[in-house]
Design an enzyme around this catalytic site. Structure first.
Site, PDB file in Angstrom:
ATOM      1  N   ASP A  40      -1.341  -6.287  -0.354  1.00  0.00           N
ATOM      2  CA  ASP A  40      -1.297  -5.783   1.079  1.00  0.00           C
ATOM      3  C   ASP A  40      -2.835  -5.209   1.340  1.00  0.00           C
ATOM      4  O   ASP A  40      -3.633  -4.644   0.507  1.00  0.00           O
ATOM      5  CB  ASP A  40      -0.416  -4.322   0.837  1.00  0.00           C
TER       6      ASP A  40
ATOM      7  N   GLU B  43       9.467  -4.425  10.424  1.00  0.00           N
ATOM      8  CA  GLU B  43       9.988  -3.170   9.729  1.00  0.00           C
ATOM      9  C   GLU B  43      10.523  -2.278  11.072  1.00  0.00           C
ATOM     10  O   GLU B  43       9.797  -2.015  11.974  1.00  0.00           O
ATOM     11  CB  GLU B  43       8.610  -2.540   9.186  1.00  0.00           C
TER      12      GLU B  43
ATOM     13  N   ASP C 163       0.869  -1.238  -0.081  1.00  0.00           N
ATOM     14  CA  ASP C 163       0.045   0.080  -0.193  1.00  0.00           C
ATOM     15  C   ASP C 163       0.865   1.251   0.063  1.00  0.00           C
ATOM     16  O   ASP C 163       0.491   2.296   0.057  1.00  0.00           O
ATOM     17  CB  ASP C 163      -1.119   0.355   1.285  1.00  0.00           C
ATOM     18  N   SER C 164       2.240   1.220   0.121  1.00  0.00           N
ATOM     19  CA  SER C 164       3.293   2.247  -0.441  1.00  0.00           C
ATOM     20  C   SER C 164       2.540   2.678  -1.680  1.00  0.00           C
ATOM     21  O   SER C 164       3.234   3.830  -2.039  1.00  0.00           O
ATOM     22  CB  SER C 164       4.724   1.735  -0.256  1.00  0.00           C
TER      23      SER C 164
ATOM     24  N   LYS D   4      -1.107  -9.845   2.863  1.00  0.00           N
ATOM     25  CA  LYS D   4      -0.259  -9.169   3.952  1.00  0.00           C
ATOM     26  C   LYS D   4      -1.158  -8.242   4.620  1.00  0.00           C
ATOM     27  O   LYS D   4      -2.123  -7.402   4.396  1.00  0.00           O
ATOM     28  CB  LYS D   4       0.927  -8.052   3.450  1.00  0.00           C
TER      29      LYS D   4
ATOM     30  N   GLU E 283      -1.043  -5.978   8.374  1.00  0.00           N
ATOM     31  CA  GLU E 283      -0.318  -5.170   9.575  1.00  0.00           C
ATOM     32  C   GLU E 283      -1.027  -5.455  10.913  1.00  0.00           C
ATOM     33  O   GLU E 283      -2.226  -5.385  10.896  1.00  0.00           O
ATOM     34  CB  GLU E 283      -0.513  -3.695   9.022  1.00  0.00           C
TER      35      GLU E 283
HETATM   36  O1  KIV Z   1       3.450  -1.136   1.584  1.00  0.00           O
HETATM   37  C1  KIV Z   1       4.501  -1.544   1.691  1.00  0.00           C
HETATM   38  O2  KIV Z   1       5.322  -1.459   0.731  1.00  0.00           O
HETATM   39  C2  KIV Z   1       5.257  -2.259   2.656  1.00  0.00           C
HETATM   40  C3  KIV Z   1       6.579  -2.473   2.810  1.00  0.00           C
HETATM   41  C4  KIV Z   1       6.747  -3.816   3.725  1.00  0.00           C
HETATM   42  C5  KIV Z   1       7.750  -2.200   2.036  1.00  0.00           C
HETATM   43  O3  KIV Z   1       4.343  -2.529   3.551  1.00  0.00           O
END
Ligand code: KIV
Length: 267
Positions: free
Chosen positions: A86, A185, A47-48, A116, A118
């Site tokens: 993500d 991270e 989500d970057s 993924k 968080e």
């Molecule tokens: O959103 C992202 O790119 C990430 C990373 C771990 C690089 O969560």
């Protein structure tokens, strides 16, 4: 081995063989193809995306639809790597049903092979529901950018005994809930090492030192294509932003002077 499809299970086998996992983010078809040709093990549609592609201030505005759109593009170029999508802010945690439904969309509609999520032990029940539904989950602890408002900025995590214990507990709790690997991270390297040694699943570090089982970085950071905040752990292996500016500048100048298109580039 380089042609064999990477899966969540084969990443775990790599930890057993002490083989480092190499991972990067990608957001489009062509980059996905290049990373595959270069031998990436895992691609994360992070989500970057919000910052490096869409121009948001942080990851919070990123929507499910934006993530699905870019995951589809990356999937079209992906051949070998494990493709992880993500889960964006607020797509996890409202309820386990909604979390599973959102995770399922990445697999059914966009070609992701894992998601993924968080967060620490507190999101364990949602993680477990997604794994039970048949979707591999990559955990993400330490600096979790979706918590930026609560954390008051992007800071190194896990400093001090209490914070260290909490992260070790989170790692073990998420392993119990079924995550196949864990992103660590922005942690002190000593803590990342302790976590790596205390779980059976692979750890993939970003700003967490050398002792993780693998590493991940944001593609635009390693290519020198992002002008925003640059964390200390980022290493730029190229300056493509500058190279791009130079190339388009030469093109503009040739067009203005009437040099382009010349005979070789005309019919
Ligand atoms: O959103 C992202 O790119 C990430 C990373 C771990 C690089 O969560």
């Amino acid at each position: 081995m380089k042609d064999t499809k990477v899966t969540a299970v084969s990443l775990q086998e790599m930890k057993g063989r002490a083989e480092k996992i190499v991972s990067l983010t990608a957001y489009d078809y062509y980059t996905s193809r290049i990373l595959n040709e270069a031998g990436v093990d895992m691609i994360l549609v992070g989500d970057s995306l919000g910052m490096v592609v869409l121009g948001y201030q942080n990851t919070l505005p990123v929507t499910m639809e934006e993530m699905l759109h870019h995951t589809r593009a990356v999937a079209r170029g992906n051949t070998r790597a494990l493709l992880v999508a993500d889960m964006p802010f607020m797509s996890v945690g409202v309820s386990s049903e909604e979390t599973v439904r959102n995770a399922g969309r990445f697999v059914k509609e966009a070609g992701a092979e894992a998601v993924k999520i968080e967060g620490g032990a507190e999101i364990g029940p949602h993680v477990e529901s997604v794994v039970r539904a048949g979707i591999p989950v990559l955990g993400h602890i330490g600096l979790t950018p979706q918590d930026v408002l609560v954390m008051g900025g992007y800071k190194v995590q896990g400093r001090g005994d209490k914070a260290e214990r909490k992260l070790l507990d989170d790692a073990r709790a998420l392993q119990e809930r079924g995550v196949f690997a864990l992103i660590l991270e922005c942690l002190p390297a000593t803590l990342a090492r302790k976590i790596t040694e205390s779980v059976l699943i692979p750890t993939i570090g970003i700003g967490a030192g050398l002792h993780c089982d693998g590493q991940i970085l944001v593609l635009h950071d390693i290519l020198g294509m992002y002008a925003g905040h640059k964390a200390r752990f980022v290493k730029a292996y190229a300056q493509l932003g500058e190279a791009m500016k130079e190339a388009v500048g030469i093109y503009f100048s040739e067009v203005r002077k009437g040099v382009y298109p010349d005979g070789d580039h005309s019919y």
